[in-house]
Write an enzyme that holds these catalytic residues in place. Structure first.
Site, short mmCIF file in Angstrom:
data_model
loop_
_atom_site.label_atom_id
_atom_site.label_comp_id
_atom_site.label_asym_id
_atom_site.label_seq_id
_atom_site.Cartn_x
_atom_site.Cartn_y
_atom_site.Cartn_z
N GLU A 109 -0.72 -8.46 5.63
CA GLU A 109 -0.38 -8.53 7.06
C GLU A 109 -1.62 -8.41 7.94
O GLU A 109 -1.55 -8.65 9.14
CB GLU A 109 0.67 -7.46 7.41
CG GLU A 109 0.16 -6.04 7.56
CD GLU A 109 -0.12 -5.34 6.23
OE1 GLU A 109 0.01 -5.98 5.16
OE2 GLU A 109 -0.48 -4.14 6.27
N CYS A 124 0.83 -1.21 0.00
CA CYS A 124 0.00 0.00 0.00
C CYS A 124 0.87 1.26 0.00
O CYS A 124 1.51 1.54 -1.01
CB CYS A 124 -0.98 -0.06 1.17
SG CYS A 124 -2.42 0.96 0.90
N HIS A 152 -3.23 -5.38 1.86
CA HIS A 152 -2.54 -5.60 3.15
C HIS A 152 -2.57 -7.06 3.60
O HIS A 152 -3.37 -7.41 4.49
CB HIS A 152 -3.24 -4.76 4.23
CG HIS A 152 -3.04 -3.30 4.10
ND1 HIS A 152 -1.98 -2.64 4.66
CD2 HIS A 152 -3.78 -2.36 3.47
CE1 HIS A 152 -2.07 -1.34 4.40
NE2 HIS A 152 -3.15 -1.15 3.67
N1 GLN Z 1 -3.58 6.37 0.93
C1 GLN Z 1 -2.34 6.07 1.59
C2 GLN Z 1 -1.17 6.82 0.93
O1 GLN Z 1 -1.33 7.53 0.02
C3 GLN Z 1 -2.04 4.60 1.57
C4 GLN Z 1 -3.01 3.86 2.44
C5 GLN Z 1 -2.46 2.62 3.09
O2 GLN Z 1 -1.24 2.41 3.16
N2 GLN Z 1 -3.34 1.82 3.64
O3 GLN Z 1 -0.08 6.68 1.37
#
Ligand code: GLN
Length: 205
Positions: free
Chosen positions: A185, A88, A183
């Site tokens: 994890e 992410c 995710h």
């Molecule tokens: N929207 C977040 C970003 O731009 C990422 C979200 C996340 O890691 N769950 O970093």
């Protein structure tokens, strides 16, 4: 850069611990037999054979990595081939191009991809879905997306590893780099972490 090859059966793996859900990754990596440690400074970076960059907020992680003097050393380790897995916000940190970044936001880069932050918009901030990923076999991967990015373009050095039913790319691989928009994890399916650890072991030995 030389790895800590003697410990390749129990590889030393760092989790970038400036911000975000690094504790969950430390727990998963420990369960899978890695010697997992938080990384906040350059000296800690020197001790590891691989790195996870967690989810969180990429613009904050970017700022902190530069304030802590970690961005340059991280880029050097990525360029030298250290295995890195980004989830992410971590995937955003690894992307060569970040779309919808905040003003002044940078990434570490290394991954030949363009990612769009918050690609699912306000109506669908968070959702879960099952992904069929041929390389991982059965069962499908239950994927948790939280304000997730999407990989908008995959350059010639990278390849799409998983896609949503509509074809949008949500996992990518490029040599020793692995990235997911979602995710793992936060679930009990650790196949992505296990794949990353296989790369770390192969690279360290
Ligand atoms: N929207 C977040 C970003 O731009 C990422 C979200 C996340 O890691 N769950 O970093």
């Amino acid at each position: 850069m030389a790895g800590n090859a003697s410990a390749s059966d129990r590889p030393k793996v760092g989790v970038l611990a400036l911000q975000g859900d690094f504790r969950e990754h430390l727990m998963v990596l420990g369960k899978l037999g890695a010697d997992a440690m938080p990384v906040r400074r350059e000296s800690e970076l020197a001790a590891i054979d691989g790195l996870v960059i967690p989810g969180g907020e990429s613009s904050v992680m970017d700022k902190l990595s530069r304030i802590f003097g970690l961005a340059g050393p991280l880029q050097a380790r990525i360029a030298s081939g250290m295995p890195v897995y980004g989830t992410c916000a971590g995937l955003i940190m690894l992307a060569d191009t970040v779309l919808d970044a905040i003003n002044g936001q940078q990434s570490l880069g290394g991954f030949d991809i363009a990612v769009r932050r918050n690609a699912f918009g306000n109506q669908l901030n968070s959702f879960e879905t099952d992904l069929d990923i041929s390389e991982l076999g059965e069962p499908a991967v239950h994927a948790v997306f939280i304000r997730a990015p999407v990989v908008e373009s995959v350059g010639p050095r990278a390849h799409a590893f998983a896609t949503l039913a509509d074809g949008r790319v949500v996992a990518v691989e490029q040599g020793n780099l692995l990235g997911t928009s979602f995710h793992p994890e936060m679930t009990d399916d650790y196949r992505f972490h296990a794949r990353f650890l296989d790369t770390v072991r192969a690279n360290a030995s």
